[in-house]
Scaffold this active site. Structure first.
Site, mmCIF file in Angstrom:
data_model
loop_
_atom_site.group_PDB
_atom_site.id
_atom_site.type_symbol
_atom_site.label_atom_id
_atom_site.label_comp_id
_atom_site.label_asym_id
_atom_site.label_seq_id
_atom_site.Cartn_x
_atom_site.Cartn_y
_atom_site.Cartn_z
ATOM 1 N N THR A 185 0.874 -1.177 0.000
ATOM 2 C CA THR A 185 0.000 0.000 0.000
ATOM 3 C C THR A 185 0.906 1.220 0.000
ATOM 4 O O THR A 185 2.052 1.141 0.425
ATOM 5 C CB THR A 185 -0.880 0.060 1.262
ATOM 6 O OG1 THR A 185 -0.012 0.229 2.385
ATOM 7 C CG2 THR A 185 -1.691 -1.191 1.432
ATOM 8 N N GLU A 330 -5.714 -4.140 0.435
ATOM 9 C CA GLU A 330 -5.894 -5.181 1.451
ATOM 10 C C GLU A 330 -7.058 -6.113 1.134
ATOM 11 O O GLU A 330 -7.216 -7.154 1.756
ATOM 12 C CB GLU A 330 -6.156 -4.536 2.822
ATOM 13 C CG GLU A 330 -4.947 -3.853 3.456
ATOM 14 C CD GLU A 330 -4.770 -2.411 3.000
ATOM 15 O OE1 GLU A 330 -5.277 -2.044 1.923
ATOM 16 O OE2 GLU A 330 -4.116 -1.656 3.728
ATOM 17 N N LYS A 439 -14.192 18.193 10.465
ATOM 18 C CA LYS A 439 -15.075 18.263 11.641
ATOM 19 C C LYS A 439 -15.445 19.714 11.887
ATOM 20 O O LYS A 439 -14.618 20.518 12.265
ATOM 21 C CB LYS A 439 -14.374 17.676 12.867
ATOM 22 C CG LYS A 439 -14.044 16.218 12.688
ATOM 23 C CD LYS A 439 -13.471 15.606 13.955
ATOM 24 C CE LYS A 439 -12.976 14.210 13.675
ATOM 25 N NZ LYS A 439 -11.626 14.142 13.111
ATOM 26 N N TRP A 444 -19.687 16.189 10.972
ATOM 27 C CA TRP A 444 -18.709 15.854 9.946
ATOM 28 C C TRP A 444 -19.204 16.273 8.563
ATOM 29 O O TRP A 444 -20.366 16.056 8.211
ATOM 30 C CB TRP A 444 -18.432 14.346 9.935
ATOM 31 C CG TRP A 444 -17.668 13.891 11.126
ATOM 32 C CD1 TRP A 444 -17.385 14.620 12.251
ATOM 33 C CD2 TRP A 444 -17.084 12.601 11.327
ATOM 34 N NE1 TRP A 444 -16.673 13.855 13.138
ATOM 35 C CE2 TRP A 444 -16.477 12.624 12.608
ATOM 36 C CE3 TRP A 444 -17.016 11.438 10.563
ATOM 37 C CZ2 TRP A 444 -15.796 11.517 13.124
ATOM 38 C CZ3 TRP A 444 -16.349 10.340 11.089
ATOM 39 C CH2 TRP A 444 -15.740 10.387 12.355
HETATM 40 P P1 ADP Z 1 -3.561 3.317 -1.644
HETATM 41 O O1 ADP Z 1 -4.145 3.500 -0.267
HETATM 42 O O2 ADP Z 1 -2.263 2.602 -1.663
HETATM 43 O O3 ADP Z 1 -3.693 4.508 -2.513
HETATM 44 P P2 ADP Z 1 -5.732 1.573 -2.286
HETATM 45 O O4 ADP Z 1 -6.164 1.297 -3.657
HETATM 46 O O5 ADP Z 1 -5.550 0.441 -1.390
HETATM 47 O O6 ADP Z 1 -4.425 2.318 -2.462
HETATM 48 O O7 ADP Z 1 -6.699 2.642 -1.647
HETATM 49 C C1 ADP Z 1 -7.868 2.235 -1.032
HETATM 50 C C2 ADP Z 1 -8.689 3.409 -0.633
HETATM 51 O O8 ADP Z 1 -9.114 4.146 -1.765
HETATM 52 C C3 ADP Z 1 -9.974 3.055 0.053
HETATM 53 O O9 ADP Z 1 -9.766 2.772 1.416
HETATM 54 C C4 ADP Z 1 -10.807 4.294 -0.166
HETATM 55 O O10 ADP Z 1 -10.488 5.310 0.748
HETATM 56 C C5 ADP Z 1 -10.368 4.744 -1.530
HETATM 57 N N1 ADP Z 1 -11.326 4.292 -2.541
HETATM 58 C C6 ADP Z 1 -11.244 3.239 -3.355
HETATM 59 N N2 ADP Z 1 -12.316 3.167 -4.156
HETATM 60 C C7 ADP Z 1 -13.124 4.198 -3.832
HETATM 61 C C8 ADP Z 1 -14.395 4.659 -4.285
HETATM 62 N N3 ADP Z 1 -15.059 4.060 -5.251
HETATM 63 N N4 ADP Z 1 -14.910 5.746 -3.683
HETATM 64 C C9 ADP Z 1 -14.259 6.388 -2.686
HETATM 65 N N5 ADP Z 1 -13.056 6.000 -2.238
HETATM 66 C C10 ADP Z 1 -12.497 4.924 -2.792
#
Ligand code: ADP
Length: 542
Positions: A185, A330, A439, A444
């Site tokens: 990640t 994950e 916040k 929120w």
């Molecule tokens: P990194 O954190 O390494 O950039 P990830 O692909 O694992 O890569 O990121 C996951 C995060 O991306 C999710 O926890 C969420 O916050 C965001 N995310 C993924 N898809 C969406 C979506 N369709 N809408 C909003 N947020 C998203």
């Protein structure tokens, strides 16, 4: 009493075997890094993956070793990926968009033995090679003719490696729970952490994502994964497509609007997947060039929330259905899809749009719930939000080498770090990442929702919302925008556009314009950098 069924291990090599036997003639088309379009088939890809596996074995790579790739989506990357996994080694996809220091950290942490690299990244490999402690050699994924002059000490030509090998090789039969893929990640806080997928989790996840309410790919389809294989397994397409014999169209290094459009048309692509920024680029290109989409039917969008303008433009101007999904590294990575349920079919278009913009519902093999700070599940009412936690067959139970310690709660749920609510239909909506929530006066505000409305303004190219300290309200939203080229749009026009679309108290206290919004290595808005840049910012209301 035990069932009397066969023990057929869920190994990813079985996917490519199946593709060879049942869909051997199906095409895999690549825009090669060298330039020309290269056509191959699942049968050929299978043979070349076996050659690659045997060659790696010859180089001394064994079960449990880690071999990295630094590569675009191409047929060669697929061959290396299945070749590495096929000997029981672990395919570690490196994200070339990371800073070199981060790459060095990851390569050393994973103990990569070899790095398979595209020509594009040879200079990057040269820059980091001396610091990569465990790397014995670099396999340059090209032919002899295109081998570059390089100061890499152990540079191996990929096509030579395959030519000197042969297909006479049995996939190594590891346990289905053995590791086979590794993806870090981006580590917004602290060091990047590795997610180690198993054969079993990858096979099961590919089945999950290909359900009809999700990707629903068939052998008569043509799919282009624009989402990179180094970004969480190209959302499982590199597994799910060969599993059902779908034609694969690999975009290689060129992910600009015109290149993507050309391949969509020439290869008759009807399904494709990528993050929103890619689609904004394509739509802008189509609009500027009066281009058409003659075969594309569905586009999967995730990684960041999909803005309404993208859904509308695809649907209304090109007749293309948008499927919004959510997930994370994950989770292998997909965790939800916004596919309609019967209750939504007869709704007016406006209300349907509300559901299309949600991140959607969990497919089989993903359990999700929203909990409060005490760990209690909140009602599924579509408005009570809290921490989104998940459990399932393709969800991490810990990070590679124990980084980050215990990551599951007592019931085995993983905290996604996302703030969300779930409605009575099971449709989940992300309001923010927990660290990005604004916040204001104890309530929120969802930065995502404001951003996605703002980019609907015809003169804005991109928008981000961050919280700025406020003496009375704690924090108030600042909207940071990038104008479209040549636009003279101002603060008042942007605020006027938002009026009536969001609650009054959500209205940004100010609008700032910048030339470019910083992005993470996976294409998301880098809020940390924005907060740093605007840390001295004084709101007019403060
Ligand atoms: P990194 O954190 O390494 O950039 P990830 O692909 O694992 O890569 O990121 C996951 C995060 O991306 C999710 O926890 C969420 O916050 C965001 N995310 C993924 N898809 C969406 C979506 N369709 N809408 C909003 N947020 C998203």
């Amino acid at each position: 009493m035990q069932g009397l069924m066969q023990d057929w291990p869920l190994l990813v090599s079985t996917i490519l075997d199946h593709a060879k036997v049942n869909h051997g003639e199906q095409e895999v088309v690549t825009r090669s890094v060298e330039g020309p379009i290269v056509r191959t088939t699942y049968a050929e890809l299978h043979g070349r993956a076996k050659r690659c596996a045997k060659a790696l074995h010859g180089l001394g790579v064994r079960e449990g070793d880690v071999v990295a790739t630094l590569a675009w989506n191409t047929h060669r990357h697929m061959e290396a990926w299945y070749g590495i996994m096929g000997i029981g080694a672990i395919c570690h996809t490196l994200n070339p968009r990371l800073f070199p220091e981060q790459l060095v950290y990851i390569v050393n942490h994973a103990e990569d033995r070899y790095i398979f690299t595209d020509l594009t990244f040879v200079p990057l490999c040269e820059a980091i090679a001396d610091k990569c402690e465990t790397v014995k050699g670099f396999v340059i994924m090209t032919d002899r003719e295109h081998m570059p002059e390089t100061k890499l000490k152990n540079a191996i030509c990929y096509e030579d490696l395959l030519a000197e090998s042969d297909e006479d090789f049995e996939w190594v039969k590891v346990d289905e729970n053995a590791g086979c893929g590794l993806c870090y990640t981006s580590g917004t806080t602290g060091n990047p952490k590795g997610v180690l997928y198993s054969h079993r989790s990858n096979v099961l996840h590919a089945l999950t994502v290909n359900q009809a309410d999700a990707f629903g790919m068939r052998s008569v389809d043509s799919v282009m994964p624009v989402v990179p294989m180094f970004h969480a397994n190209a959302w499982a397409i590199a597994f799910a497509a060969p599993m059902v014999g779908t034609k694969l169209v690999m975009p290689g290094a060129n992910m600009d609007g015109p290149s993507i459009h050309e391949l969509l048309e020439t290869e008759k692509v009807n399904f494709t997947a990528a993050v929103p920024t890619v689609w904004l680029m394509l739509l802008q290109h189509l609009e500027a060039s009066s281009g058409t989409l003659s075969t594309l039917k569905r586009v999967m969008i995730g990684g960041s929330a999909v803005p309404q303008t993208i859904v509308e433009r695809f649907e209304q101007n090109y007749g293309v259905e948008v499927i919004h999904g959510w997930g994370m590294t994950e989770m292998s990575p997909l965790g939800s899809f916004a596919a309609f349920k019967p209750a939504m079919l007869e709704l007016p278009a406006e209300e349907q749009m509300g559901y299309k913009l949600k991140q959607g519902r969990a497919p089989y093999m993903v359990e999700m719930k929203v909990i409060d700070d005490d760990g209690k599940e909140v009602p599924r009412d579509g408005k009570t939000f809290g921490n989104l936690v998940v459990r399932g067959a393709a969800i991490a139970k810990g990070y590679f080498k124990g980084e980050g310690g215990q990551i599951l709660d007592a019931d085995g749920f993983f905290d996604t770090g996302d703030v969300a609510h779930i409605d009575e239909h099971g449709f989940m909506q992300i309001t923010d990442r927990s660290k990005d929530v604004i916040k204001s006066g104890g309530e929120w505000i969802s930065s995502i929702e404001i951003e996605n409305l703002a980019v609907g303004h015809p003169e804005l190219a991109e928008a981000a919302v961050i919280g700025i300290a406020h003496p009375k309200w704690d924090e108030r939203p600042l909207l940071i925008c990038v104008k479209k080229e040549g636009s003279g749009v101002d603060r008042d026009s942007v605020l006027k556009y938002l009026e009536g679309k969001i609650a009054k108290w959500w209205m940004p206290d100010d609008v700032a314009f910048i030339d470019e919004i910083p992005h993470t290595a996976t294409g998301k808005i880098q809020k940390r950098d924005l907060r740093e840049k605007f840390k001295e910012y004084k709101l007019p209301t403060a």
